[in-house]
Design an enzyme around this catalytic site. Structure first.
Site, PDB file in Angstrom:
ATOM      1  N   ARG A 127       0.907  -1.700  -0.134  1.00 44.75           N
ATOM      2  CA  ARG A 127      -0.090  -0.021  -0.168  1.00 44.75           C
ATOM      3  C   ARG A 127       0.587   1.409  -0.078  1.00 44.75           C
ATOM      4  O   ARG A 127       2.142   1.902   1.135  1.00 44.75           O
ATOM      5  CB  ARG A 127      -0.776  -0.192   1.225  1.00 44.75           C
ATOM      6  CG  ARG A 127      -1.871   1.327   0.844  1.00 44.75           C
ATOM      7  CD  ARG A 127      -3.038   0.966   2.469  1.00 44.75           C
ATOM      8  NE  ARG A 127      -2.411   1.324   4.049  1.00 44.75           N
ATOM      9  CZ  ARG A 127      -3.430   1.399   4.486  1.00 44.75           C
ATOM     10  NH1 ARG A 127      -4.799   1.247   4.499  1.00 44.75           N
ATOM     11  NH2 ARG A 127      -3.222   1.051   5.810  1.00 44.75           N
ATOM     12  N   ARG A 160       3.366   4.483   4.150  1.00 46.53           N
ATOM     13  CA  ARG A 160       3.238   4.358   6.004  1.00 46.53           C
ATOM     14  C   ARG A 160       3.764   3.733   6.765  1.00 46.53           C
ATOM     15  O   ARG A 160       4.378   2.615   6.658  1.00 46.53           O
ATOM     16  CB  ARG A 160       1.416   4.189   6.809  1.00 46.53           C
ATOM     17  CG  ARG A 160       0.405   5.983   6.451  1.00 46.53           C
ATOM     18  CD  ARG A 160      -1.419   4.877   6.389  1.00 46.53           C
ATOM     19  NE  ARG A 160      -0.875   4.135   7.379  1.00 46.53           N
ATOM     20  CZ  ARG A 160      -2.468   3.445   8.106  1.00 46.53           C
ATOM     21  NH1 ARG A 160      -3.236   4.001   7.843  1.00 46.53           N
ATOM     22  NH2 ARG A 160      -2.550   2.538   9.133  1.00 46.53           N
ATOM     23  N   ARG A 171      -0.959  -6.027  13.709  1.00 44.06           N
ATOM     24  CA  ARG A 171      -2.229  -4.745  13.516  1.00 44.06           C
ATOM     25  C   ARG A 171      -3.481  -6.063  13.752  1.00 44.06           C
ATOM     26  O   ARG A 171      -4.160  -5.717  13.736  1.00 44.06           O
ATOM     27  CB  ARG A 171      -2.435  -3.580  12.445  1.00 44.06           C
ATOM     28  CG  ARG A 171      -1.536  -2.660  13.072  1.00 44.06           C
ATOM     29  CD  ARG A 171      -0.943  -1.469  11.832  1.00 44.06           C
ATOM     30  NE  ARG A 171      -1.979  -1.233  10.675  1.00 44.06           N
ATOM     31  CZ  ARG A 171      -1.734  -0.740   9.635  1.00 44.06           C
ATOM     32  NH1 ARG A 171      -0.841  -1.292   8.963  1.00 44.06           N
ATOM     33  NH2 ARG A 171      -3.009  -0.812   8.783  1.00 44.06           N
TER      34      ARG A 171
HETATM   35  P1  ADP Z   1      -5.573   1.190   9.367  1.00 43.37           P
HETATM   36  O1  ADP Z   1      -4.967   1.042   7.975  1.00 43.37           O
HETATM   37  O2  ADP Z   1      -5.095  -0.185  10.474  1.00 43.37           O
HETATM   38  O3  ADP Z   1      -7.166   0.122   9.928  1.00 43.37           O
HETATM   39  P2  ADP Z   1      -5.610   3.704  11.357  1.00 43.37           P
HETATM   40  O4  ADP Z   1      -5.551   4.291   9.928  1.00 43.37           O
HETATM   41  O5  ADP Z   1      -7.399   3.938  11.361  1.00 43.37           O
HETATM   42  O6  ADP Z   1      -5.641   1.887  10.167  1.00 43.37           O
HETATM   43  O7  ADP Z   1      -5.244   3.672  12.496  1.00 43.37           O
HETATM   44  C1  ADP Z   1      -3.838   3.687  12.004  1.00 43.37           C
HETATM   45  C2  ADP Z   1      -3.998   3.748  14.729  1.00 43.37           C
HETATM   46  O8  ADP Z   1      -3.791   4.588  15.150  1.00 43.37           O
HETATM   47  C3  ADP Z   1      -3.809   2.238  14.500  1.00 43.37           C
HETATM   48  O9  ADP Z   1      -3.087   0.935  14.666  1.00 43.37           O
HETATM   49  C4  ADP Z   1      -3.880   2.592  16.238  1.00 43.37           C
HETATM   50  O10 ADP Z   1      -2.640   2.669  16.792  1.00 43.37           O
HETATM   51  C5  ADP Z   1      -4.451   4.283  16.093  1.00 43.37           C
HETATM   52  N1  ADP Z   1      -6.105   4.398  16.388  1.00 43.37           N
HETATM   53  C6  ADP Z   1      -6.916   4.551  15.187  1.00 43.37           C
HETATM   54  N2  ADP Z   1      -8.257   4.708  14.986  1.00 43.37           N
HETATM   55  C7  ADP Z   1      -7.912   4.138  16.886  1.00 43.37           C
HETATM   56  C8  ADP Z   1      -8.719   3.953  17.620  1.00 43.37           C
HETATM   57  N3  ADP Z   1      -9.675   3.807  17.768  1.00 43.37           N
HETATM   58  N4  ADP Z   1      -8.606   3.285  18.849  1.00 43.37           N
HETATM   59  C9  ADP Z   1      -7.431   3.184  18.884  1.00 43.37           C
HETATM   60  N5  ADP Z   1      -6.111   3.473  18.295  1.00 43.37           N
HETATM   61  C10 ADP Z   1      -6.713   3.802  17.430  1.00 43.37           C
END
Ligand code: ADP
Ligand code: ZN
Length: 213
Positions: A127, A160, A171
């Site tokens: 990605r 990222r 994750r």
């Molecule tokens: P993904 O591609 O894993 O869905 P996001 O862009 O939504 O990733 O989030 C990236 C990171 O931000 C997560 O791995 C976490 O560390 C933090 N994060 C985002 N949203 C939350 C949440 N609702 N609760 C806790 N941590 C969060």
């Protein structure tokens, strides 16, 4: 109208959110995007979230809940919001419910994008995303322009830091352990709509439109 986009990292939540926002005219609220923007600006919130994000761990609930409360209190969210990446734990779902209760609002639907881990790994390792508008590419499936300049907003296209092999594995583990219980939680409330996240984005968009009615 509050709609939740639920699904593992790499399921395509960001892509589908862009389409949904256009259709329903509600703001896209992505906690991940908010944290990354805060990190780029080196705000206290961003610096607090940094270590967790880099490990692929969740940011503590109280921090996320405060952030969402602030965001949903802004005027553009009066008519609703599309929540992407929140809630991610049962405690967050409970906090959201309490927050909405106070305003006599509730979650209209929880849309689950289903994609298996093998496919997620493929998607996430290749990605690339725009630092400014969040648009996405994949080195093999839909390569970004060679100058790495976003054609939509002229922003920088990058990988990222949490899209590395090790962090991705963590994750996914965190998703299965802490977030997937929300599937049953929203199913029990009768508002879960599951959609197959494999296929062309346009096909998935159509399946979502059908599921939401
Ligand atoms: P993904 O591609 O894993 O869905 P996001 O862009 O939504 O990733 O989030 C990236 C990171 O931000 C997560 O791995 C976490 O560390 C933090 N994060 C985002 N949203 C939350 C949440 N609702 N609760 C806790 N941590 C969060
Ligand atoms: Zn862009």
């Amino acid at each position: 109208m509050i709609v939740i986009l639920l699904g593992p990292p790499g399921a395509g939540k960001g892509t589908q959110a862009a389409a949904l926002v256009k259709r329903y005219g509600i703001p896209h609220v992505s906690t991940g995007d908010i944290f990354r923007a805060n990190l780029a600006e080196k705000t206290p919130l961003g610096l607090e979230a940094k270590g967790y994000m880099e490990k692929g761990a969740l940011v503590p609930d109280d921090l996320v809940v405060r952030l969402i409360g602030d965001r949903l209190s802004q005027s553009d969210a009066a008519k609703g919001a599309l929540l992407d990446g929140f809630p991610r734990t049962t405690a967050q779902a409970q906090a959201l419910e309490a927050f909405l209760d106070k305003e006599s609002k509730k979650v209209a639907a929880c849309l689950l994008l289903e994609v298996d881990d093998q496919e997620l790994l493929k998607r996430l390792t290749g990605r690339r995303v725009c630092r400014s508008c969040g648009s996405g590419w994949h080195v093999a499936f839909s390569p970004p322009p060679s100058d790495l300049v976003c054609p939509k907003c002229r922003g920088e296209i990058y990988q990222r830091t949490d899209d590395s092999q090790e962090t991705i594995k963590n994750r996914l583990k965190v998703y299965h352990e802490q977030t997937s219980p929300l599937i049953d939680w929203y199913k029990a409330k009768g508002i879960l709509k599951a959609v197959n996240g494999l296929g062309e984005p346009s096909q998935i968009e159509a399946a979502i439109a059908k599921a939401l009615g």
